[in-house]
Design an enzyme around this catalytic site. Structure first.
Site, PDB file in Angstrom:
ATOM      1  N   HIS A 136      55.326 -22.301  -0.713  1.00  0.00           N
ATOM      2  CA  HIS A 136      56.058 -22.671  -1.927  1.00  0.00           C
ATOM      3  C   HIS A 136      55.890 -21.536  -2.945  1.00  0.00           C
ATOM      4  O   HIS A 136      54.807 -21.313  -3.477  1.00  0.00           O
ATOM      5  CB  HIS A 136      55.517 -23.980  -2.495  1.00  0.00           C
ATOM      6  CG  HIS A 136      56.447 -24.639  -3.464  1.00  0.00           C
ATOM      7  ND1 HIS A 136      56.726 -25.985  -3.410  1.00  0.00           N
ATOM      8  CD2 HIS A 136      57.155 -24.158  -4.514  1.00  0.00           C
ATOM      9  CE1 HIS A 136      57.570 -26.297  -4.382  1.00  0.00           C
ATOM     10  NE2 HIS A 136      57.833 -25.189  -5.069  1.00  0.00           N
ATOM     11  N   ALA A 137      56.974 -20.826  -3.195  1.00  0.00           N
ATOM     12  CA  ALA A 137      56.949 -19.673  -4.101  1.00  0.00           C
ATOM     13  C   ALA A 137      56.440 -20.067  -5.487  1.00  0.00           C
ATOM     14  O   ALA A 137      56.703 -21.171  -5.970  1.00  0.00           O
ATOM     15  CB  ALA A 137      58.351 -19.084  -4.210  1.00  0.00           C
ATOM     16  N   HIS A 138      55.728 -19.154  -6.109  1.00  0.00           N
ATOM     17  CA  HIS A 138      55.262 -19.351  -7.476  1.00  0.00           C
ATOM     18  C   HIS A 138      54.938 -18.001  -8.101  1.00  0.00           C
ATOM     19  O   HIS A 138      54.331 -17.150  -7.467  1.00  0.00           O
ATOM     20  CB  HIS A 138      54.057 -20.295  -7.540  1.00  0.00           C
ATOM     21  CG  HIS A 138      52.935 -19.910  -6.639  1.00  0.00           C
ATOM     22  ND1 HIS A 138      52.964 -20.122  -5.269  1.00  0.00           N
ATOM     23  CD2 HIS A 138      51.746 -19.341  -6.906  1.00  0.00           C
ATOM     24  CE1 HIS A 138      51.834 -19.691  -4.740  1.00  0.00           C
ATOM     25  NE2 HIS A 138      51.076 -19.210  -5.709  1.00  0.00           N
ATOM     26  N   GLN A 139      55.392 -17.822  -9.323  1.00  0.00           N
ATOM     27  CA  GLN A 139      55.186 -16.590 -10.087  1.00  0.00           C
ATOM     28  C   GLN A 139      53.988 -16.777 -11.009  1.00  0.00           C
ATOM     29  O   GLN A 139      53.949 -17.731 -11.789  1.00  0.00           O
ATOM     30  CB  GLN A 139      56.442 -16.307 -10.925  1.00  0.00           C
ATOM     31  CG  GLN A 139      56.280 -15.273 -12.006  1.00  0.00           C
ATOM     32  CD  GLN A 139      56.494 -13.873 -11.491  1.00  0.00           C
ATOM     33  OE1 GLN A 139      56.648 -13.650 -10.302  1.00  0.00           O
ATOM     34  NE2 GLN A 139      56.493 -12.922 -12.364  1.00  0.00           N
TER      35      GLN A 139
END
Length: 183
Positions: A136-139
């Site tokens: 799950h992408a996260h910046q």
């Protein structure tokens, strides 16, 4: 030769900062067991909770902002799409756009509340790149201050964070909603 337990009682001139709560992170207690979307993914689960319980600072249309449960510094934020996708290439144009806008607003909000000297921004795509939750992408938006890195992380593998997550979330959420952090 003296018994080993004798050495534990001999003062060595070092102070101790006990951070047993970090063992959950070290042991992987909160890490997802698989890459599937749903309640096992912390970034799918957070927006299903109340803002306070999920540490959510702001909810957008296709992405949201949440405090990092294991922050490097006070105010360490994560900008996440709601959709369970692994990286920027899998996001829609709308998701990428909102992620970028929320990152900019996060920086402005943190600047108005915390007055950092700079920021580290980053997205670790894939486990080999250091992603703790690779599916799950996260910046990351990490506020930095001159001199904020001391001997603790280097020598003791410990980070002293002088503010409770609930207090940070409340402060940033209020500032976000008030327009103080808006660009």
């Amino acid at each position: 030769m003296e018994p080993a337990d004798t050495f534990a009682r001999v003062p060595d001139g070092h102070d101790r900062l006990w951070t047993p709560h970090r063992m959950a992170y070290i042991d992987g207690e909160s890490k997802p067991t698989d890459d599937r979307p749903g309640p096992g993914c912390p970034f799918c689960a957070a927006p299903e909770r109340s803002d306070e319980d999920g540490l959510v600072v702001f909810r957008g249309t296709s992405a949201y902002v949440v405090l990092n449960l294991y922050p490097y510094n006070p105010g360490h934020l994560l900008v996440c799409p709601y959709r369970h996708v692994p990286d920027l290439t899998a996001m829609s144009a709308a998701e990428r756009g909102e992620l970028t806008e929320l990152t900019a607003t996060a920086m402005a909000t943190l600047t108005s509340c915390k007055h950092p000297d700079g920021f580290n921004l980053g997205m670790n795509a894939g486990p080999v790149a250091g992603a703790g939750v690779a599916a799950h992408a996260h910046q990351h938006v990490v506020p930095r201050w001159s001199g904020d890195a001391n001997f603790l992380p280097i020598i003791a593998r410990t980070k002293a964070v002088p503010e409770l997550l609930a207090d940070t979330r409340a402060e940033l959420s209020r500032a976000w909603g008030s327009g103080d952090g808006a660009r």
